[in-house]
Each structure stands twice: as C-alpha cells, then as structure tokens.
Scaffold this motif. Structure first.
Motif: not given
Lengths: 278, 329
Positions: A92-99
C-alpha cells in the motif's frame, strides 16, 4: 554583460529573461503593485491606525503564530513521512504516496468542512477529545489543525527527492567509521536534507499564512480570539472598504516577504556553512 | 449512442440556445436559489405567452456583498436581487450603474418580498426559549452568523437591538443587551448557511437566529421532528430589494424584459411562488391564503429604528462601530 553572454552554453538568455520578467510582472508584480498603490489613498497616520487596531493585531498573531506552528509540525512529520516513503517498502505504499498530495487537490472549503465535522463535539474525534478537555473545532487549535492539513504535502514533496538521491552507502560508511545512529542522522543525513527541509517549511508556512477557505469553517471566527487576518480582509471588503482591506493585505505581504526572505537567508547561510565544514 | 447522434443533438441544443437570444442575468444572494428555480421558468412562460419571445434567465448566487461587488466591478448583470438595500446602493455609489433613487421605481421600496428573523430551537425547546430575554440567560448558546460578513447576521443583531427599543428601552440598554447576547454566541460563521450547518450538523448551541424562510427550508430538508420554530414578540422586517441595472440593460437592450421580470415579482403568480418558499408576500390576498405559514408578530423596519441601512451600517458594523466595541472593550 557581454562577457557573461558568451559564457552561456544555451542561447536565448535575453529572450528567456525577458519572458520571465514579463510573466512575473503580469502575474505577480503588477497586481501586488496595484495593492501598494491603492493604499496611498490613505495618509500614513490613517494607514497606521487601520493596520494596528486591536482586532487586526490579534489576527496577525493568530495567523502568523498558527501558520508557524503548523509549518513546524509539518516539517517534523513531513520528514518522517518522506523517510518512510523512501526508505521502506510495505504493502500500500503507492497508495500512501498518493494520499500525501490530496490536500493539494481538495478544495480547501471541503477540507475545512470535513475537519470541522470530525473535530466538533459530536464528530468522531471531537467526541473523544472534548470530554478530555481538548477543544479543537472553533478554537485557535482548530486553525492550527486546518493549516497543518493544507501544508502537509510541501515538506514531504521537497524532502522526498533529496532522500531518494541520498545513498545508503554514506550512512553505512558513517556507521563503519564508528558513528552511532544519532550521529549519523545529525552529521550525515540532516545536513544534506537541511536545504530541502527549509524550502518545504517555507512553502508550508507561506501557504498557511494566506489560507482562508478551510480555516473559516473550523476557526469559529471570534473577534480577538480565532479571527485570521484573511478574514479581516474579507470583512473589510464586505463593507466595501477596499482601501482598508488593501492596507491590511499590504502589511501581510510585507511581513510574509520579510519572513520568507529570512528563511532564504538561513538556507543560504546553512548551505555555505555545510560546504565550508566539508 | 453513436458519435453522429451526439453531435446532432449537441448541434441542436446549441442551435436552440442560439435561437433563444434574449437572456437575463440575475445576480442574487445565497438563499434565493430555490426560489428562483421556480420563479424563473414561470416568468419565461409568462413572457412567451405575452410577447412570443423566448427568454432565458441565468442565475448567479453567492454572499450578498460579494455579489454586489462583482456587479459594481463590471459583471454584466441585468437584474440584482439582494437582502438589504445598501448592497444595491453600492451600484450607484461606485460607477453610477443605477440612479440614486432606484428604490422609488417599484412599489414597497422595490422590495417585493420580506422575511423576518426568528428562532430555531431543538425539539421540545429544552432551554425554554420564548423571547429575546431568554437568549441572554447564562448557559444558552446562540448561533448567529457574523454581522460583519453576513446580511443575515446584521438583521439578527438589529432585531435584538430593536426588540429592546420597542419594549421602551433606550440605546444604552439595547447596547448592553446586544453585548450580553453576543457573549452567548460560541461561533461566528461568515454566512447564514454556515451558521445553519453549525447549529444543525455540528449540534452547537441551543438556538439559531436566522430568516424565517431559511428556518422553513431547514425543517423541510431535515423533517419536522428535530427542531421547533419560536417567534419572538417583536422582530425585524427584512426587506429583499430588487433592481435592474440601468447601464447594463441599456447596453444589452434588455430593459423591457428586465422591467417585466421585476414587475412579475409583484404579480399574483410571482407572490404566490415567493410565499411557497416562505418569503412573506406583499400582496394581501396571497398573504391571506398563506396565513398559517406567516405568524403575525410585531415587525419593525431598519428605516424606522435605525434611520436606514447606510446609517445602521456606519453606526453598528463599520470598523470601530458598536459591534467591534462589544468585542474589543
């Protein structure tokens, strides 16, 4: 000037400089100059009176104080977030990055309403905090929360690329030379990050000073307590007091400019000190 | 749907729009949105029947002073509709877009509808709020929008002040009352809708002061079981003035239809639509038909007690005025 010209590898210095100046003039300088000219409708005494009434002074304190506090919080947690995002892999790192970028995209009014809903006495967080004596919504603390929210991406996004470029080998080298973790962080990582961190801090700070949309919903807007300077300006406009509004705006501009200038100076000083100490 | 079909439809729509060459722009304040959504089609129908001409009315809504400023600064509005007259006076003062005596051009000082400031309390009225005096009791939270930024808030402030005067109190008494009242205000939202949200969604305060028509909208939206309306013994008459913008209608050659649009506000049909949106009509026939919706209380005007909006603005809401003094002294 002629000798300078020959040193440029790429042609078109004059053209690009001309374009830059035109662009800056149209977008920044002319509107700001208009603000300064508008205030000349006041005499100096009138100007001084308008920008130093107790309510306005209280609003400067709140605006600059809360913006500073929010920028400090963001500098700390932004650095932490950037660190986590560059140094570790997790699902979920990409998701956090986008957040992280969301506060940029969201209309600030939406942010303000959402934060107020969450932090007011009947909201998810407010219903836990308020019985314990921590009031967030409709207090100066709420202003800090809103400003922290809108300033979050700045530090993360300025520090992240520098951290990515920083090779882990330098840390390993420091460790193999006997530095403990704190020393490695303090002497190796932080100096490299410092300029980017300062830039991020300055951006978050500047953004927070001018913020209006999200703050008015959560601040409660009580005169002398939780009224931000941008609201004072809007209030004056509501009374068709254009000159008064511009006067306060000009004071904000000057203070902001001086603060940003000194942050830039600090940056220059720290980078000079680093290069000397190397 | 095929691309050709979409193209054909959009071309037709465009042609349709291009054909309806008469348009009016009505620049209005925040809470008239629902009213004009009903009123404008009715006028278009009326105008079509009368002249055979199709007319489209475009609406712009926002905070009242902000909207007025946009028109003063050059927004090409044929019509301006506000909730206090000094927001229209500004069009004369800045740029002479309308004559100084614009209010004399239509009946009732150019205000076809009115409203008044009433109280909205939580179901069952747990704090027993009956009249103005109950608002200043300790422990009562009163939600009022900021009078510095909201016409709604200004009316609430003046209503409180006037209620004291009407009971035989003097200026000092009124001032003390209003100061005490605002001590009980926990949040000053910048607009009427913001205050509604604070009271309704955030659950803050025991009573919300707002326009009668806003109160009924809240009850309609949220059902009747959460709030009660309380009418104070006396309150302010909020007049909603309208005007056509002379400089714009002359340039756009839309004066005839703009004038008809204004007059349609006073027609039986226009008044009926207003009453359905809980705006008090001027027509006695329409008012009689909606008697149950509009409780008969003592109403005073800004002109009567405060010498007009210009003066009220200067005394109470301008920088350093009474409202500022309440907070800084």
């Amino acid at each position: 000037m002629a000798s300078h010209k020959q040193k440029n590898v790429l042609p078109g210095f004059n053209l690009s400089l001309g374009y830059t100046l035109l662009y800056l003039s149209l977008i920044v300088l002319i509107p700001l100059a208009a603000a300064f000219i508008k205030t000349t409708e006041f005499t100096l005494a009138e100007f001084w009176h308008v920008v130093t009434t107790p309510r306005v002074i209280a609003s400067y304190k709140l605006t600059f104080g809360a913006a500073f506090l929010a920028a400090v919080i963001n500098a700390f947690f932004g650095l932490l977030t950037a660190w986590v995002l560059t140094r570790y892999t997790f699902p979920g790192k990409k998701l956090v990055d986008a957040l992280v970028d969301l506060p940029f995209a969201l209309p600030t009014a939406v942010a303000g309403i959402a934060l107020t809903a969450v932090y007011s006495a009947n909201g998810w967080l407010g219903s836990i905090l308020e019985p314990n004596g921590i009031k967030v919504a409709f207090t100066p603390l709420g202003v800090v929360v809103a400003l922290t929210f809108i300033g979050l991406p700045f530090v993360v996004r300025t520090v992240q690329p520098v951290l990515e470029d920083l090779e882990a080998e330098t840390e390993e080298a420091a460790a193999s030379l006997g530095a403990n973790r704190w020393q490695t962080f303090r002497r190796v990582i932080l100096p490299a990050l410092w300029p980017a961190l300062l830039t991020g801090f300055a951006l978050a700070f500047a953004r927070a000073i001018g913020e209006y949309g999200s703050v008015i919903f959560i601040a409660g807007n009580m005169p002398m307590v939780s009224e931000i300077t941008p609201l004072i300006i809007i209030t004056k406009l509501e009374q068709y007091d254009y000159t008064g509004a511009t006067a306060v705006a000009v004071v904000m501009l000057v203070i902001s400019f001086l603060l940003l200038l000194s942050i830039n100076g600090l940056q220059w000083w720290s980078s000079r000190r680093n290069s000397v100490s190397r | 749907m095929s691309i050709r079909k979409i193209l054909a439809i959009s071309l037709l729509t465009f042609a349709g729009l291009a054909h309806a060459d008469t348009t009016l722009l009505n620049v209005s304040y925040d809470v008239t949105r629902e009213f004009y959504k009903d009123f404008n089609p009715a006028f278009s129908k009326f105008w079509k029947q009368k002249t055979g001409e199709a007319v489209t009315i475009n609406q712009s809504h926002g905070g009242s002073s902000k909207q007025a400023r946009a028109v003063a600064d050059g927004l090409q509005a044929d019509i301006i509709s506000m909730n206090q007259s000094n927001d229209i006076d500004i069009l004369f003062e800045r740029g002479k877009l309308i004559p100084a005596d614009w209010q004399k051009r239509l009946p009732n000082a150019s205000s076809p509808t009115t409203s008044t400031t009433v109280f909205l309390v939580r179901k069952g009225n747990p704090k027993q709020i009956k009249d103005w005096d109950d608002l200043v009791k300790p422990g009562v939270g009163v939600v009022i929008p900021n009078p510095k930024t909201s016409g709604n808030g200004r009316y609430s402030y003046l209503a409180a002040w006037g209620a004291v005067i009407k009971k035989g109190g003097d200026e000092t008494k009124a001032r003390n009352f209003v100061a005490k009242l605002f001590k009980n205000v926990p949040v000053l939202d910048t607009g009427g809708r913001g205050a509604t949200t604070t009271f309704v969604q955030r659950g803050i305060g025991d009573v919300l002061l707002t326009f009668e028509n806003e109160v009924f909208l809240i009850k309609k939206e949220l059902g009747n079981d959460q709030f009660d309306v309380v009418y104070p013994s006396a309150s302010i008459l909020a007049e909603n003035p309208i005007a056509l913008v002379d400089k714009v209608v002359d340039k756009r050659k839309s004066r005839a239809v703009a004038q008809a649009y204004l007059e349609f506000h006073y027609s039986e049909e226009g008044q009926e639509i207003a009453a359905r949106h809980y705006l008090r009509p001027r027509s006695s026939a329409v008012l009689a038909a909606h008697k149950a919706d509009f409780k008969n209380i003592e109403l005073f005007t800004v002109d009567e007690l405060f010498g007009g909006w210009q003066k009220a603005q200067k005394t109470h809401f301008a920088d350093g005025g009474v409202f500022d003094q309440i907070y800084t002294n």
